[in-house]
Design a protein around this motif. Structure first.
Motif, PDB file in Angstrom:
ATOM      1  N   GLY A  10      -2.355  17.243 -79.729  1.00 50.13           N
ATOM      2  CA  GLY A  10      -3.526  17.921 -79.180  1.00 50.13           C
ATOM      3  C   GLY A  10      -4.461  16.953 -78.480  1.00 50.13           C
ATOM      4  N   LYS A  11      -5.400  17.507 -77.753  1.00 48.03           N
ATOM      5  CA  LYS A  11      -6.363  16.704 -77.003  1.00 48.03           C
ATOM      6  C   LYS A  11      -7.225  15.878 -77.958  1.00 48.03           C
ATOM      7  N   PRO A  12      -7.305  14.555 -77.752  1.00 47.46           N
ATOM      8  CA  PRO A  12      -8.145  13.728 -78.628  1.00 47.46           C
ATOM      9  C   PRO A  12      -9.606  14.161 -78.578  1.00 47.46           C
ATOM     10  N   GLN A  13     -10.225  14.150 -79.747  1.00 41.06           N
ATOM     11  CA  GLN A  13     -11.633  14.533 -79.866  1.00 41.06           C
ATOM     12  C   GLN A  13     -12.400  13.399 -80.515  1.00 41.06           C
ATOM     13  N   GLY A  14     -13.664  13.285 -80.175  1.00 40.81           N
ATOM     14  CA  GLY A  14     -14.538  12.302 -80.785  1.00 40.81           C
ATOM     15  C   GLY A  14     -15.419  12.940 -81.833  1.00 40.81           C
ATOM     16  N   LYS A  15     -16.057  12.114 -82.613  1.00 41.08           N
ATOM     17  CA  LYS A  15     -16.994  12.589 -83.633  1.00 41.08           C
ATOM     18  C   LYS A  15     -18.295  12.973 -82.951  1.00 41.08           C
ATOM     19  N   ALA A  16     -18.735  14.192 -83.165  1.00 36.94           N
ATOM     20  CA  ALA A  16     -20.002  14.661 -82.594  1.00 36.94           C
ATOM     21  C   ALA A  16     -21.151  14.249 -83.518  1.00 36.94           C
ATOM     22  N   ARG A  17     -22.322  14.253 -82.973  1.00 37.85           N
ATOM     23  CA  ARG A  17     -23.504  13.958 -83.792  1.00 37.85           C
ATOM     24  C   ARG A  17     -23.760  15.116 -84.747  1.00 37.85           C
ATOM     25  N   ALA A  18     -24.337  14.793 -85.893  1.00 41.60           N
ATOM     26  CA  ALA A  18     -24.717  15.829 -86.844  1.00 41.60           C
ATOM     27  C   ALA A  18     -25.806  16.699 -86.212  1.00 41.60           C
ATOM     28  N   LYS A  19     -25.762  17.976 -86.474  1.00 44.33           N
ATOM     29  CA  LYS A  19     -26.770  18.910 -85.966  1.00 44.33           C
ATOM     30  C   LYS A  19     -27.899  18.999 -86.986  1.00 44.33           C
ATOM     31  N   THR A  20     -29.124  19.030 -86.493  1.00 41.47           N
ATOM     32  CA  THR A  20     -30.284  19.127 -87.370  1.00 41.47           C
ATOM     33  C   THR A  20     -31.086  20.362 -86.980  1.00 41.47           C
ATOM     34  N   VAL A  21     -31.423  21.156 -87.986  1.00 39.58           N
ATOM     35  CA  VAL A  21     -32.199  22.373 -87.749  1.00 39.58           C
ATOM     36  C   VAL A  21     -33.363  22.440 -88.739  1.00 39.58           C
ATOM     37  N   PRO A  96     -13.785  11.897 -74.632  1.00 40.77           N
ATOM     38  CA  PRO A  96     -14.762  11.339 -75.558  1.00 40.77           C
ATOM     39  C   PRO A  96     -14.800   9.811 -75.506  1.00 40.77           C
ATOM     40  N   ASP A  97     -15.942   9.261 -75.913  1.00 39.21           N
ATOM     41  CA  ASP A  97     -16.095   7.814 -75.985  1.00 39.21           C
ATOM     42  C   ASP A  97     -15.150   7.261 -77.045  1.00 39.21           C
ATOM     43  N   MET A  98     -14.647   6.058 -76.805  1.00 39.73           N
ATOM     44  CA  MET A  98     -13.692   5.446 -77.729  1.00 39.73           C
ATOM     45  C   MET A  98     -14.291   5.257 -79.118  1.00 39.73           C
ATOM     46  N   ASP A  99     -15.556   4.872 -79.193  1.00 36.53           N
ATOM     47  CA  ASP A  99     -16.172   4.654 -80.511  1.00 36.53           C
ATOM     48  C   ASP A  99     -16.239   5.950 -81.318  1.00 36.53           C
ATOM     49  N   ASN A 100     -16.392   7.084 -80.645  1.00 37.70           N
ATOM     50  CA  ASN A 100     -16.421   8.365 -81.359  1.00 37.70           C
ATOM     51  C   ASN A 100     -15.029   8.777 -81.837  1.00 37.70           C
ATOM     52  N   ILE A 101     -13.992   8.397 -81.092  1.00 36.41           N
ATOM     53  CA  ILE A 101     -12.618   8.654 -81.533  1.00 36.41           C
ATOM     54  C   ILE A 101     -12.327   7.822 -82.775  1.00 36.41           C
ATOM     55  N   VAL A 102     -12.714   6.546 -82.738  1.00 34.73           N
ATOM     56  CA  VAL A 102     -12.504   5.667 -83.898  1.00 34.73           C
ATOM     57  C   VAL A 102     -13.242   6.216 -85.116  1.00 34.73           C
ATOM     58  N   LYS A 103     -14.462   6.672 -84.917  1.00 32.19           N
ATOM     59  CA  LYS A 103     -15.275   7.188 -86.028  1.00 32.19           C
ATOM     60  C   LYS A 103     -14.639   8.423 -86.671  1.00 32.19           C
ATOM     61  N   VAL A 104     -14.123   9.353 -85.869  1.00 32.06           N
ATOM     62  CA  VAL A 104     -13.527  10.558 -86.441  1.00 32.06           C
ATOM     63  C   VAL A 104     -12.260  10.202 -87.223  1.00 32.06           C
ATOM     64  N   VAL A 105     -11.471   9.249 -86.726  1.00 36.32           N
ATOM     65  CA  VAL A 105     -10.264   8.825 -87.446  1.00 36.32           C
ATOM     66  C   VAL A 105     -10.642   8.111 -88.742  1.00 36.32           C
ATOM     67  N   ALA A 106     -11.588   7.183 -88.660  1.00 38.76           N
ATOM     68  CA  ALA A 106     -12.013   6.433 -89.855  1.00 38.76           C
ATOM     69  C   ALA A 106     -12.556   7.371 -90.932  1.00 38.76           C
ATOM     70  N   ASP A 107     -13.359   8.346 -90.536  1.00 39.37           N
ATOM     71  CA  ASP A 107     -13.918   9.302 -91.494  1.00 39.37           C
ATOM     72  C   ASP A 107     -12.838  10.215 -92.078  1.00 39.37           C
ATOM     73  N   ALA A 108     -11.878  10.616 -91.247  1.00 41.57           N
ATOM     74  CA  ALA A 108     -10.812  11.514 -91.715  1.00 41.57           C
ATOM     75  C   ALA A 108      -9.942  10.837 -92.774  1.00 41.57           C
ATOM     76  N   LEU A 109      -9.705   9.540 -92.633  1.00 43.14           N
ATOM     77  CA  LEU A 109      -8.827   8.824 -93.558  1.00 43.14           C
ATOM     78  C   LEU A 109      -9.568   8.255 -94.760  1.00 43.14           C
ATOM     79  N   ASN A 110     -10.882   8.401 -94.769  1.00 44.65           N
ATOM     80  CA  ASN A 110     -11.714   7.928 -95.871  1.00 44.65           C
ATOM     81  C   ASN A 110     -11.335   8.646 -97.165  1.00 44.65           C
ATOM     82  N   GLY A 111     -11.000   7.881 -98.194  1.00 39.89           N
ATOM     83  CA  GLY A 111     -10.639   8.465 -99.479  1.00 39.89           C
ATOM     84  C   GLY A 111      -9.202   8.950 -99.547  1.00 39.89           C
ATOM     85  N   VAL A 112      -8.458   8.869 -98.434  1.00 36.97           N
ATOM     86  CA  VAL A 112      -7.071   9.326 -98.397  1.00 36.97           C
ATOM     87  C   VAL A 112      -6.128   8.145 -98.156  1.00 36.97           C
ATOM     88  N   ALA A 113      -6.416   7.345 -97.130  1.00 31.35           N
ATOM     89  CA  ALA A 113      -5.600   6.169 -96.822  1.00 31.35           C
ATOM     90  C   ALA A 113      -6.194   4.925 -97.469  1.00 31.35           C
TER      91      ALA A 113
END
Length: 144
Positions: A10-21, A96-113
């Motif tokens: 699938g199309k690579p996605q980056g980590k979006a900023r947290a939404k604040t309301v 997406p920016d490369m740093d956001n791609i790295v962030k989404v991968v790093a967060d996804a593997l946190n606690g698993v890898a």
């Protein structure tokens, strides 16, 4: 320990900023992660688990991540330019920016890898055009 290499289709996605309301009635502020980010992180996590075969780096072990983000060339470009893209003479300079791609991968593997993404000692990441889009990820113990 053997490295784990896997593909996330699938199309690579980056980590979006947290939404604040802000709640108008109470005045409280609340932040949340967009649902699309959570779904993509779970997708990456599941692809890793399908290939992991028990791979897990304990908290004292440094981690090395290698990420290749593959994008399809735009259909609107000429055949010659598409060929240049697929042969690496033109790189995808787009979101997406490369740093956001790295962030989404790093967060996804946190606690698993690995125990925590603070263990990541080295990251090699690049964006390329390819006939098949997706992420190619390798996780391994960093040995220097």
């Amino acid at each position: 320990m053997q490295p784990v290499t896997f593909h996330v289709p699938g199309k690579p996605q980056g980590k979006a900023r947290a939404k604040t309301v802000r709640n108008r009635s109470t005045g409280n502020v609340h932040s949340y992660i967009p649902e699309g980010d959570l779904l993509y992180e779970n997708y990456i996590k599941n692809q890793f688990l399908n290939h992991a075969k028990g791979f897990y780096l304990e908290r004292e072990k440094p981690v090395s991540l290698s990420i290749i983000a593959r994008f399809l060339p735009p259909k609107s470009t000429s055949k010659k330019r598409q060929l240049d893209m697929l042969e690496g003479r033109e790189m995808p300079l787009k979101k997406p920016d490369m740093d956001n791609i790295v962030k989404v991968v790093a967060d996804a593997l946190n606690g698993v890898a690995y125990h925590d993404d603070t263990q990541i000692a080295m990251v090699v990441a690049m964006k390329v055009y390819s006939a098949v889009e997706g992420l190619d990820i390798t996780v391994e113990e960093y040995t220097g």
